[in-house]
Design a protein around this motif. Structure first.
Motif, PDB file in Angstrom:
ATOM      1  N   PRO A 195       0.854  -1.195   0.000  1.00  0.00           N
ATOM      2  CA  PRO A 195       0.000   0.000   0.000  1.00  0.00           C
ATOM      3  C   PRO A 195       0.889   1.243   0.000  1.00  0.00           C
ATOM      4  N   GLU A 196       0.382   2.307  -0.557  1.00  0.00           N
ATOM      5  CA  GLU A 196       1.173   3.531  -0.696  1.00  0.00           C
ATOM      6  C   GLU A 196       1.632   4.059   0.673  1.00  0.00           C
ATOM      7  N   LYS A 197       0.791   3.856   1.684  1.00  0.00           N
ATOM      8  CA  LYS A 197       1.194   4.168   3.075  1.00  0.00           C
ATOM      9  C   LYS A 197       0.746   3.011   3.967  1.00  0.00           C
TER      10      LYS A 197
ATOM     11  N   ILE B 129      -1.114   0.794   6.624  1.00  0.00           N
ATOM     12  CA  ILE B 129      -2.546   0.715   6.922  1.00  0.00           C
ATOM     13  C   ILE B 129      -2.771  -0.528   7.777  1.00  0.00           C
ATOM     14  N   GLU B 130      -3.909  -0.635   8.422  1.00  0.00           N
ATOM     15  CA  GLU B 130      -4.192  -1.780   9.282  1.00  0.00           C
ATOM     16  C   GLU B 130      -4.075  -3.097   8.493  1.00  0.00           C
TER      17      GLU B 130
ATOM     18  N   SER C 202      -6.757  -4.894   5.888  1.00  0.00           N
ATOM     19  CA  SER C 202      -7.480  -3.911   5.053  1.00  0.00           C
ATOM     20  C   SER C 202      -7.741  -4.519   3.682  1.00  0.00           C
ATOM     21  N   LYS C 203      -8.954  -4.300   3.207  1.00  0.00           N
ATOM     22  CA  LYS C 203      -9.385  -4.934   1.956  1.00  0.00           C
ATOM     23  C   LYS C 203      -8.988  -4.085   0.749  1.00  0.00           C
ATOM     24  N   ILE C 204      -8.695  -4.787  -0.347  1.00  0.00           N
ATOM     25  CA  ILE C 204      -8.368  -4.114  -1.608  1.00  0.00           C
ATOM     26  C   ILE C 204      -9.616  -4.076  -2.480  1.00  0.00           C
ATOM     27  N   HIS C 205      -9.932  -2.879  -2.991  1.00  0.00           N
ATOM     28  CA  HIS C 205     -11.086  -2.719  -3.891  1.00  0.00           C
ATOM     29  C   HIS C 205     -10.589  -2.190  -5.227  1.00  0.00           C
TER      30      HIS C 205
ATOM     31  N   SER D 238      -8.389  -0.084   1.690  1.00  0.00           N
ATOM     32  CA  SER D 238      -9.057   0.800   2.650  1.00  0.00           C
ATOM     33  C   SER D 238      -9.278   0.058   3.955  1.00  0.00           C
TER      34      SER D 238
ATOM     35  N   LYS E 102      -8.901   5.591   5.831  1.00  0.00           N
ATOM     36  CA  LYS E 102      -7.670   5.536   5.041  1.00  0.00           C
ATOM     37  C   LYS E 102      -7.951   4.808   3.735  1.00  0.00           C
ATOM     38  N   VAL E 103      -7.561   5.417   2.654  1.00  0.00           N
ATOM     39  CA  VAL E 103      -7.649   4.782   1.333  1.00  0.00           C
ATOM     40  C   VAL E 103      -6.325   5.041   0.632  1.00  0.00           C
ATOM     41  N   PHE E 104      -5.569   3.987   0.371  1.00  0.00           N
ATOM     42  CA  PHE E 104      -4.247   4.123  -0.253  1.00  0.00           C
ATOM     43  C   PHE E 104      -4.164   3.248  -1.496  1.00  0.00           C
TER      44      PHE E 104
END
Lengths: 112, 112
Positions: free
Chosen positions: A101-103, A105-106, A109-112, B89, B95-97
């Protein structure tokens, strides 16, 4: 390019951010690592990854990467893998880089 | 977690690294951008992305990201999108990366 697919085919995949907790050499396959990955679940998963010729242990440990979280488990030379790490490779495969991820994150976290 | 899927379901997807060449506001949808993306093909693609509330133009332009390259084209409020950008996300979507390769790589590089 490949055959076109409907969005519902993409939705079948459960792609997640995972944090790589531990990296060990696969005991029987010298191109494989055995990763322990936090995917936001109560128990970390064992995921076999073909990154051993591309990354050191230190370059992976603690990093976030992207995983297919709902693949049927597969036995890879005696180790059950419960998911797959995603990596990009150029045509000659001289470069192989995992995705992230670009930064931060938890985990889970799911990818959409 | 989602239902388990065989590896062949993953293989239907053509995931690629793309370089974002241009970022424009969607003329009719205030949460959408219209991206021009180099996916290593002769002609750059138009891909609509719901990142407008999360990233500025400058934060996206020139960056590499990961795209589903073989989705059927969809018309999103009058603009035909020929692919989809992947983003992570967290649960509350605070957060959305977008996703990126760990290091820069040729556009069009395939994800395995």
């Amino acid at each position: 390019m490949s055959e076109k697919i409907p969005f519902t085919d993409f939705q079948k995949l459960d792609l997640r951010v995972g944090t790589i907790l531990e990296v060990e050499n696969h005991p029987k396959a010298d191109k494989l690592y055995v990763l322990k990955v936090d995917l936001g679940e109560p128990i970390a998963r064992i995921i076999v990854a073909g990154l051993r010729t591309h990354y050191t242990h230190e370059a992976l440990k603690g990093k976030q990467a992207i995983f297919v979280a709902n693949l049927e488990p597969v036995n890879l030379r005696g180790v059950e893998s419960n998911g797959m790490i995603l990596a990009a490779s150029n045509e000659g495969k001289s470069k192989v880089f995992f995705l992230k991820p670009e930064k931060q994150i938890e985990p889970g976290s799911k990818i959409h």
